[in-house]
Design an enzyme around this catalytic site. Structure first.
Site, PDB file in Angstrom:
ATOM      1  N   LYS A 265       5.881  -1.791  -0.303  1.00 27.55           N
ATOM      2  CA  LYS A 265       6.433  -1.351   0.987  1.00 27.55           C
ATOM      3  C   LYS A 265       7.874  -1.820   1.046  1.00 27.55           C
ATOM      4  O   LYS A 265       8.239  -2.838   0.445  1.00 27.55           O
ATOM      5  CB  LYS A 265       5.644  -1.962   2.150  1.00 27.55           C
ATOM      6  CG  LYS A 265       5.941  -1.344   3.496  1.00 27.55           C
ATOM      7  CD  LYS A 265       5.357   0.051   3.651  1.00 27.55           C
ATOM      8  CE  LYS A 265       4.219   0.087   4.573  1.00 27.55           C
ATOM      9  NZ  LYS A 265       3.369   1.222   4.605  1.00 27.55           N
TER      10      LYS A 265
HETATM   11  N1  GLU Z   1       3.529   4.920   4.650  1.00 25.81           N
HETATM   12  C1  GLU Z   1       2.227   5.482   4.471  1.00 25.81           C
HETATM   13  C2  GLU Z   1       1.150   4.416   4.572  1.00 25.81           C
HETATM   14  O1  GLU Z   1       1.333   3.390   5.177  1.00 25.81           O
HETATM   15  C3  GLU Z   1       2.106   6.324   3.206  1.00 25.81           C
HETATM   16  C4  GLU Z   1       2.430   5.653   1.933  1.00 25.81           C
HETATM   17  C5  GLU Z   1       2.525   6.610   0.761  1.00 25.81           C
HETATM   18  O2  GLU Z   1       2.230   7.793   0.917  1.00 25.81           O
HETATM   19  O3  GLU Z   1       2.904   6.142  -0.305  1.00 25.81           O
HETATM   20  O4  GLU Z   1       0.061   4.587   4.117  1.00 25.81           O
END
Ligand code: GLU
Length: 424
Positions: free
Chosen positions: A114
């Site tokens: 993240k």
């Molecule tokens: N930000 C989204 C989540 O928290 C998607 C992450 C992604 O598709 O890599 O799951």
């Protein structure tokens, strides 16, 4: 069954603290090597960068950006990028851990990451957002890549952000590289159905939970906090499938109609930001009140840490389905468990986003786009199979849904660590 006693001393709780407490609670239920659990308490790396931006007025401002990579034993790091004033390195680590479990619970060949920039995107013009994104992409270019770490949208970022990011990366690498990010517009290698996917998976899981707890969807009332991409798509899918969505909210408060809202007529954040209250509803509620509404299903789909030690005891919903990442603190989780309110965790419920991200990545690698029908069919079957895996643990070990999802995820990550061993 309860994993920790309610203890308000633990609040306020950061995403990392919540994630670590959840890991410890789940570790008690698996026979994973303690050395593996210890490794999983630490991220592989956290990269911090400075992102200088020339504002439209000619002044230069420097923002801080992060990319936290938690674990990649099952495949490349994967996870979103958020633009939010409260982004911290610690928050990115907590959220990256949740991505590891989310990918594992869905059995996707990805690990967890993240990142984000400490900025309020509402303060930036479109041009400033584009320049910030391109420079951030350049600053973390060595950290990410289509085979090593694949970002995606998260809070404050969207398909256009991913398009700029992909373009900046591709220009510097000298080749068009759609697989470096997911959540792009379909015209440049994005997947149909990606935008709706997190909300759609919340709705699929809510529908299964409604059925599991012997309720009829046609007689089910639902309240959804947050009407962005997750909340609006979840509310509309549940509405289409016959549920009675009685309340939805944005930052200004909630529209409330005991006879059910026309969710397609309420503007989503993407359609018109912060305009839920323009819908002509007979009643309104505050964002605190919507969490305490007497409904069958409550979906917190806005931000983290909204169900806390302070208000968990006032939740009247029969089932909570987490649309946002980390909406329930560990103390609140324990209180809800004691009250007998099942909480279907974020790492299962909103995992449709990263699941369709995986489909998008496959489409990019193969240079072949799938139809929306195929995406939705494969999402449905992947969600149902994860639901079944978690349900089996709930039943076999008498666990909460969160602990059961962690047991499934830890089982897969632990087995991969075992098979690969510790190097050197
Ligand atoms: N930000 C989204 C989540 O928290 C998607 C992450 C992604 O598709 O890599 O799951």
């Amino acid at each position: 069954m309860a994993n920790q006693s309610p203890d308000i001393e633990t609040e306020p709780e950061s995403a990392l603290e919540t994630a670590l407490r959840q890991l410890s609670a789940a570790a008690a239920h698996v026979d994973t090597d303690p050395g593996v659990i210890e490794r999983l308490r630490h991220p592989t790396r956290v990269v911090e960068v400075s992102v200088p931006l020339e504002r439209d007025d000619g002044n230069v401002e420097v923002f801080t950006g992060y990319r936290a990579q938690h674990d990649d034993v099952r495949g490349p790091y994967k996870g979103g990028l958020r633009y939010h004033p409260e982004v911290t390195a610690e928050e990115c680590v907590g959220l990256s851990m949740w991505m590891t479990w989310k990918c594992a619970v869905m059995d996707l060949p990805f690990g967890g990451a993240k990142g984000g920039v400490v900025v309020n995107p509402k303060d930036l013009s479109r041009d400033e957002k584009e320049r910030l994104t391109r420079r951030f992409a350049e600053e973390i270019r060595d950290t990410i890549g289509p085979k090593s770490d694949i970002p995606a949208p998260d809070m404050g970022t969207d398909a256009q952000t991913m398009a700029w990011f992909m373009d900046a990366y591709s220009m510097q690498e000298g080749e068009t590289t759609p697989g470096v990010v997911t959540g792009k517009p379909p015209v440049i290698g994005g997947s149909y159905g990606r935008e709706e996917a997190p909300g759609r998976s919340v709705a699929i899981v809510a529908r299964e939970a409604i059925d599991y707890y012997d309720k009829n969807i046609e007689e089910t009332t639902v309240a959804v906090q947050g009407f962005g991409s997750v909340g609006a798509n979840a509310a509309r899918a549940l509405d289409d499938w016959g549920a009675n969505v009685v309340a939805v909210s944005d930052v200004n408060g909630a529209a409330y109609d005991t006879t059910g809202l026309d969710t397609h007529a309420v503007p989503s954040h993407e359609e018109q930001p912060e305009a839920v209250m323009t819908y002509d509803a007979p009643n309104t509620l505050t964002n605190e009140e919507i969490l305490e509404l007497d409904v069958d299903v409550l979906v917190p789909a806005a931000i983290g840490n909204v169900i806390t030690a302070d208000n968990a005891g006032d939740v009247l919903a029969d089932i909570v389905v987490e649309g946002a990442n980390g909406p329930t603190t560990s103390t609140a989780d324990a209180i809800l468990e004691e009250m007998g309110v099942p909480v279907i965790p974020d790492i299962l419920a909103n995992a449709g986003g990263v699941t369709v991200s995986y489909f998008e990545w496959l489409q990019d690698i193969n240079r072949r786009q799938w139809s929306r029908e195929r995406v939705n069919e494969e999402l449905e079957s992947q969600m149902l199979s994860a639901w079944d895996d978690v349900r089996a643990e709930v039943e076999a070990r008498d666990l909460s849904w969160r602990d059961a999802a962690y047991v499934v995820a830890l089982g897969r990550v632990g087995a991969a660590k075992d098979a690969r061993g510790l190097w050197p």
